[in-house]
Scaffold this motif. Structure first.
Motif, PDB file in Angstrom:
ATOM      1  N   LEU A  49      94.535 -42.929  59.799  1.00 32.95           N
ATOM      2  CA  LEU A  49      93.101 -42.758  59.561  1.00 32.95           C
ATOM      3  C   LEU A  49      92.745 -43.000  58.099  1.00 32.95           C
ATOM      4  O   LEU A  49      91.694 -43.587  57.803  1.00 32.95           O
ATOM      5  N   VAL A  50      93.604 -42.578  57.175  1.00 31.33           N
ATOM      6  CA  VAL A  50      93.375 -42.874  55.758  1.00 31.33           C
ATOM      7  C   VAL A  50      93.391 -44.387  55.538  1.00 31.33           C
ATOM      8  O   VAL A  50      92.554 -44.929  54.808  1.00 31.33           O
ATOM      9  N   SER A  51      94.326 -45.080  56.187  1.00 29.09           N
ATOM     10  CA  SER A  51      94.379 -46.541  56.071  1.00 29.09           C
ATOM     11  C   SER A  51      93.065 -47.184  56.497  1.00 29.09           C
ATOM     12  O   SER A  51      92.555 -48.090  55.831  1.00 29.09           O
ATOM     13  N   GLU A  52      92.524 -46.706  57.608  1.00 32.64           N
ATOM     14  CA  GLU A  52      91.255 -47.261  58.099  1.00 32.64           C
ATOM     15  C   GLU A  52      90.119 -47.022  57.112  1.00 32.64           C
ATOM     16  O   GLU A  52      89.337 -47.927  56.814  1.00 32.64           O
ATOM     17  N   LEU A  53      90.026 -45.797  56.594  1.00 30.97           N
ATOM     18  CA  LEU A  53      88.916 -45.468  55.689  1.00 30.97           C
ATOM     19  C   LEU A  53      89.056 -46.141  54.330  1.00 30.97           C
ATOM     20  O   LEU A  53      88.062 -46.574  53.737  1.00 30.97           O
ATOM     21  N   VAL A  82      90.839 -34.191  55.190  1.00 27.32           N
ATOM     22  CA  VAL A  82      91.155 -35.430  54.483  1.00 27.32           C
ATOM     23  C   VAL A  82      89.839 -36.085  54.101  1.00 27.32           C
ATOM     24  O   VAL A  82      88.953 -36.247  54.945  1.00 27.32           O
ATOM     25  N   GLU A  83      89.702 -36.460  52.832  1.00 29.36           N
ATOM     26  CA  GLU A  83      88.476 -37.071  52.330  1.00 29.36           C
ATOM     27  C   GLU A  83      88.809 -38.403  51.663  1.00 29.36           C
ATOM     28  O   GLU A  83      89.781 -38.495  50.915  1.00 29.36           O
ATOM     29  N   ARG A 116      87.209 -33.179  63.865  1.00 31.85           N
ATOM     30  CA  ARG A 116      85.815 -33.397  63.445  1.00 31.85           C
ATOM     31  C   ARG A 116      85.839 -34.448  62.360  1.00 31.85           C
ATOM     32  O   ARG A 116      86.847 -34.633  61.690  1.00 31.85           O
ATOM     33  N   TRP A 117      84.703 -35.101  62.126  1.00 34.36           N
ATOM     34  CA  TRP A 117      84.594 -36.023  61.009  1.00 34.36           C
ATOM     35  C   TRP A 117      83.132 -36.152  60.626  1.00 34.36           C
ATOM     36  O   TRP A 117      82.242 -35.747  61.371  1.00 34.36           O
ATOM     37  N   GLY A 118      82.901 -36.702  59.440  1.00 39.81           N
ATOM     38  CA  GLY A 118      81.526 -36.901  58.995  1.00 39.81           C
ATOM     39  C   GLY A 118      81.487 -37.579  57.643  1.00 39.81           C
ATOM     40  O   GLY A 118      82.512 -38.027  57.120  1.00 39.81           O
ATOM     41  N   PHE A 130      87.556 -36.197  57.487  1.00 41.77           N
ATOM     42  CA  PHE A 130      87.951 -35.819  58.844  1.00 41.77           C
ATOM     43  C   PHE A 130      88.889 -34.630  58.769  1.00 41.77           C
ATOM     44  O   PHE A 130      89.472 -34.350  57.732  1.00 41.77           O
ATOM     45  N   GLU A 131      88.981 -33.916  59.894  1.00 46.03           N
ATOM     46  CA  GLU A 131      89.858 -32.761  59.994  1.00 46.03           C
ATOM     47  C   GLU A 131      90.876 -32.986  61.107  1.00 46.03           C
ATOM     48  O   GLU A 131      90.540 -33.521  62.162  1.00 46.03           O
TER      49      GLU A 131
END
Length: 136
Positions: A49-53, A82-83, A116-118, A130-131
């Motif tokens: 997910l970090v890679s995607e963001l 994670v931010e 969750r995410w936002g 995201f959490e």
């Protein structure tokens, strides 16, 4: 890269230049911090997910990219926050990717994998977060 890690407090953060190797380096740093905290169980998902963001930040923004991990302990399970921050103020937009599209699935992946995410605006830019649930 600037990095700060506080293993005892469960917080780690880094700032990467907007360069192609930022994705690989961010993924590696996230995996390393989670391994150090004994959270290997969520390492693959968090790194993906970090890679995607970070990839999204590289595509749409210029300037530094921040990555921050915060481990919260609450109840029987904890939460890993994670931010990923960048200087572009516009929030990301989820798309519906067609089968032949090579991109457009990152936010769908985050939404389906995270608890969750936002997004939230920052002083200069935005943060996508995201959490993930983590066992204690």
């Amino acid at each position: 890269m600037i990095g700060v890690i506080d293993s005892e407090g469960g917080c780690a953060e880094w700032v990467f230049p907007a360069a192609p190797d930022a994705v690989r380096t961010a993924r590696s740093r996230v995996r390393g911090a989670l391994r150090e905290w004994g959270l290997d169980d969520v390492g693959d998902v968090a790194a993906l997910l970090v890679s995607e963001l970070v990839t999204n930040a590289l595509r749409h923004a210029t300037g530094p990219i921040g990555v921050r991990l915060v481990r919260h302990r609450a109840g029987p399970d904890g939460v890993l926050l994670v931010e990923v921050s960048d200087p572009l103020p516009d929030p990301p937009r989820a798309r519906v990717a067609r089968p032949g599209d090579e991109d457009g699935r990152g936010l769908q992946l985050v939404a389906s994998s995270a608890r969750r995410w936002g997004t939230r605006p920052g002083e200069a830019g935005k943060t996508v977060w995201f959490e993930l649930a983590v066992p204690e």
